[in-house]
Design an enzyme around this catalytic site. Structure first.
Site, short mmCIF file in Angstrom:
data_model
loop_
_atom_site.label_atom_id
_atom_site.label_comp_id
_atom_site.label_asym_id
_atom_site.label_seq_id
_atom_site.Cartn_x
_atom_site.Cartn_y
_atom_site.Cartn_z
N GLN A 175 -6.00 53.66 24.27
CA GLN A 175 -6.85 53.01 23.28
C GLN A 175 -8.20 53.72 23.18
O GLN A 175 -8.75 53.90 22.10
CB GLN A 175 -7.02 51.54 23.63
CG GLN A 175 -7.48 50.69 22.47
CD GLN A 175 -7.29 49.22 22.75
OE1 GLN A 175 -8.03 48.64 23.55
NE2 GLN A 175 -6.31 48.60 22.10
N PHE A 176 -8.70 54.14 24.33
CA PHE A 176 -9.86 55.03 24.43
C PHE A 176 -9.57 56.00 25.57
O PHE A 176 -8.93 55.64 26.56
CB PHE A 176 -11.15 54.25 24.72
CG PHE A 176 -11.58 53.36 23.59
CD1 PHE A 176 -12.45 53.83 22.61
CD2 PHE A 176 -11.12 52.06 23.51
CE1 PHE A 176 -12.83 53.01 21.56
CE2 PHE A 176 -11.51 51.23 22.47
CZ PHE A 176 -12.37 51.71 21.48
N ALA A 177 -10.07 57.22 25.44
CA ALA A 177 -9.82 58.22 26.47
C ALA A 177 -10.32 57.76 27.83
O ALA A 177 -9.75 58.12 28.87
CB ALA A 177 -10.48 59.55 26.10
N ASP A 178 -11.35 56.93 27.85
CA ASP A 178 -11.90 56.42 29.10
C ASP A 178 -10.84 55.67 29.91
O ASP A 178 -10.86 55.69 31.14
CB ASP A 178 -13.07 55.47 28.81
CG ASP A 178 -14.04 56.03 27.79
OD1 ASP A 178 -15.19 56.31 28.15
OD2 ASP A 178 -13.64 56.18 26.62
N PHE A 179 -9.92 54.99 29.21
CA PHE A 179 -8.95 54.14 29.90
C PHE A 179 -7.86 54.96 30.61
O PHE A 179 -7.05 54.40 31.34
CB PHE A 179 -8.30 53.18 28.91
CG PHE A 179 -9.27 52.21 28.27
CD1 PHE A 179 -10.56 52.06 28.75
CD2 PHE A 179 -8.88 51.45 27.18
CE1 PHE A 179 -11.46 51.18 28.16
CE2 PHE A 179 -9.76 50.55 26.58
CZ PHE A 179 -11.06 50.41 27.07
N GLU A 232 -1.67 51.15 31.76
CA GLU A 232 -1.59 52.56 31.41
C GLU A 232 -0.74 53.38 32.38
O GLU A 232 -0.02 54.29 31.97
CB GLU A 232 -2.99 53.16 31.33
CG GLU A 232 -3.79 52.76 30.09
CD GLU A 232 -4.51 51.44 30.24
OE1 GLU A 232 -5.21 51.03 29.28
OE2 GLU A 232 -4.37 50.80 31.31
N HIS A 241 -16.39 53.66 26.70
CA HIS A 241 -15.67 53.94 25.45
C HIS A 241 -16.15 55.22 24.79
O HIS A 241 -15.87 55.45 23.62
CB HIS A 241 -15.85 52.78 24.46
CG HIS A 241 -15.27 51.49 24.90
ND1 HIS A 241 -15.86 50.69 25.85
CD2 HIS A 241 -14.13 50.85 24.54
CE1 HIS A 241 -15.13 49.61 26.04
NE2 HIS A 241 -14.07 49.68 25.27
#
Length: 674
Positions: A435-439, A413, A480
């Site tokens: 892919q997910f905001a967490d990443f 990222e 996630h």
């Protein structure tokens, strides 16, 4: 005996530097010498100025000039180079006016950052130089983005990016090399191995014999070059450049060199053994090249003296210009107006044709129509090409737009965000899908330190949208399910958008893509397939920074965004006697305070509803703003309803307890009774 030992060792090393002119003309040999000499003489002047207190900090490149000069001399003026703070030769070889450099180093307005950043932390599109940030690694990913833009245009241009041996330990280094190798990008990765990362020697930084060996792991061509030999640098890179133009691919280049000064002047060199300093002193790139040119009859003592006098005169004249420039007088407007690039919003009204679609379809519509509108728009993310992304939003895009524009990325990222910045620098628009905001946490640094600050620092836009599928309610657990908008709303230079309805999602995403400033675009994934709305089928825009008033009333103001907007609507539908203004913020930065204040002054009571955890969330700032600006209108304390101050759990019972949905109604009734 010690003196004799060192002398013999130095004598032996002087025989190592051998110059091969190949087919270079006398004029070219002299041109390279002048380019080497200029940064050296400027450095010598700077060392005097720093002792006089006229410059606050200086990172010396004495002993390393041949790399910066050689690399930049090989590149065309239209090709980007990304130097570090020890690469004065890059700037002088590109013939930047010295008075502007002096102004930059003295923090004056005619520098490149208006006094906002120091030394070489700047870029200039005019000279195709993109400066570093102190975190070092992200500029490698920026070079990837610039090179990708060149490759897409098939213009045969090469990008060169510098780093030190210390920064090769950073994750960004490995991510950037991997991306460049996978995408076959024409990037020269320049490692200046000068023996020390500040005071840490190389044997405490890596265990491989040579840093060039790291290229093997990425299937990348690599070379070791004598960084003090200007002709070896110039000739080898000229050869490599021609190969890269005919067959685009990255090259990893380790330049063996040494810095003869400290990391910066205040640090000194006491940590370096004196015999090591002595060994490298005899490999001085300027002195050795001058001796070579003298030996072959290309340079005379008289002409050498003339060059010294001309350059010193140029330095003194330009320094006088900079010294005469007044100090910066700060103004609030001058500072705040440059945080974002100015942007004239273009309103595009929709036609009357509508279709009832889901939230996720609205996002897809926006991306599809924006890709058609902006031929320079690139989408990057994990699994977004043939697979269509984790949520299938880009399913089928490859067939329509091609893999050049819809790009699967490795799991990296940080470098991909940086590559988005590079695309923006080189004339493209970029969308990066997390892919997910967490990443996003693994891409946090380039977002908050590169994208957010570039325009303020040196006037460069960051035309990048980062899409953020977020939110709980799906029992996806702590990695996630986060809604982490507060990480970014406090970062000047970023815009943060968080729609709750399909109509808004499409119009706001279109506007975000049009905007040349970096935008974090939050998409609550529980809304993707559960919320339907009539949405115009054609392209339209909605301005950022404008809230929507969904319901109007006189007794209380409810402020929400994302999924809590729908939860608030459910509460009001269940309790029709509640006479409330319901404000959907839609955009969190910039924030529509005008709409908020107008409602609060009317109702006298306000409750702020967010899915994020309570402490440090944006509700706290909105509450503080209301207390400061509308205190005399309030009939009760401002209330906040948010998730528990814990990580978001997995099991449904725990997640339901974590989320604020089951607590909102009770707090709302208590406020109404106050």
């Amino acid at each position: 005996m010690l003196y004799i030992s060192i002398f013999e060792r130095l004598k032996k090393r002087t025989q190592i530097m051998i110059f091969y002119r190949q087919d270079l003309t006398d004029a070219k040999l002299l041109e390279l010498y002048k380019k080497l000499l200029k940064p050296r003489l400027i450095e010598e002047k700077m060392l005097i100025l720093i002792r006089q207190g006229k410059v606050s900090k200086w990172f010396s490149g004495i002993g390393q000039e041949a790399i910066a000069v050689g690399v930049t001399s090989v590149l065309d003026e239209s090709e980007y180079v990304l130097p570090m703070h020890r690469n004065l030769g890059v700037f002088t070889t590109r013939d930047i006016p010295l008075n502007r450099l002096f102004s930059q180093w003295q923090g004056k307005a005619d520098g490149f950052t208006k006094g906002r950043d120091r030394s070489f932390h700047f870029g200039t599109q005019e000279y195709k130089i993109i400066g570093m940030i102190s975190h070092l690694g992200p500029q490698l990913g920026v070079a990837d983005g610039i090179a990708l833009a060149n490759k897409l245009q098939n213009n045969k241009k090469i990008t060169a990016v510098f780093t030190g041996e210390g920064a090769t330990s950073e994750g960004d280094f490995h991510e950037a090399l991997n991306i460049a190798a996978v995408w076959k990008l024409p990037v020269m990765f320049i490692i200046e191995n000068n023996g020390y990362g500040l005071s840490t020697p190389t044997n405490e930084q890596y265990q491989c014999t040579n840093l060039a060996d790291k290229g093997i792991g990425y299937g990348m061509e690599s070379h070791i070059i004598d960084g003090n030999n200007i002709l070896e640098v110039y000739n080898k890179l000229s050869e490599l450049k021609e190969q890269m133009q005919n067959d685009p691919h990255p090259v990893l280049l380790e330049f063996k060199t040494f810095r003869m000064r400290g990391h910066e002047e205040a640090s000194g060199t006491k940590y370096v053994p004196q015999d090591l300093m002595d060994e490298w002193a005899v490999k001085d790139p300027v002195t050795n090249y001058r001796d070579y040119l003298t030996k072959i009859g290309v340079l005379t003592a008289e002409f050498d003296e003339q060059l010294h006098e001309e350059i010193k005169k140029e330095i003194d004249e330009n320094l006088a210009i900079s010294n005469a420039e007044p100090e910066i007088i700060p103004t609030y407007s001058g500072e705040l107006d440059d945080v974002y690039k100015s942007f004239i919003y273009e309103e595009v009204n929709p036609s009357s044709e509508i279709k009832n679609i889901r939230f996720i379809d609205a996002i897809r519509n926006s991306l599809e129509q924006s890709m058609q509108k902006h031929k320079n728009l690139i989408i990057m993310g994990q699994d977004i090409a043939e697979y269509g992304g984790a949520f299938k939003i880009t399913d089928g895009f490859v067939e329509f737009f091609g893999k050049d524009r819809v790009r699967n990325t490795p799991i990296c990222e940080s470098a991909i965000v940086s590559a988005g910045m590079g695309l923006s620098i080189n004339g493209y628009k970029a969308i990066v899908e997390m892919q997910f905001a967490d990443f996003v946490s693994t891409g946090f640094n380039p977002i908050v330190n590169l994208l957010a600050k570039s325009h303020y620092r040196w006037g460069e836009k960051a035309d990048v949208v980062v899409r953020m599928p977020c939110g709980g309610g799906t029992q996806a657990g702590p990695f996630h399910s986060q809604t982490n908008e507060a990480w970014f709303t406090k970062t000047p230079g970023l815009k943060v958008v968080y729609p709750a309805f399909p109509y808004d999602a499409k119009g706001l995403l279109n506007s975000s893509i049009n905007d040349p400033n970096p935008v974090l675009f939050f998409e609550h994934k529980q809304l993707y397939r559960s919320v339907y709305q009539d949405v115009p089928t054609d392209y339209y825009t909605i301005p950022l920074g404008k809230a929507a008033v969904l319901k109007e009333g006189n007794n209380v103001t409810i402020i929400a965004f994302g999924a809590p907007v729908h939860w608030a609507l459910e509460t009001l539908e269940k309790n029709p006697e509640i006479d409330a203004d319901l404000i959907d913020l839609r955009t969190l930065q910039p924030l529509d305070t005008e709409t908020i204040y107008a409602s609060v002054r009317k109702t006298g009571k306000v409750i702020i509803y967010q899915e994020d955890t309570m402490f440090g969330g944006i509700a706290s700032d909105i509450s503080a703003l209301i207390m400061e600006e509308c205190f005399e209108y309030l009939d009760a304390p401002v209330k906040r309803v948010a998730s528990l101050d814990s990580p978001i759990p997995f099991t449904k019972a725990l997640e339901d307890q974590f989320l604020p949905k089951n607590r909102f109604e009770a707090v709302l009734f208590d406020l109404l009774k106050y």
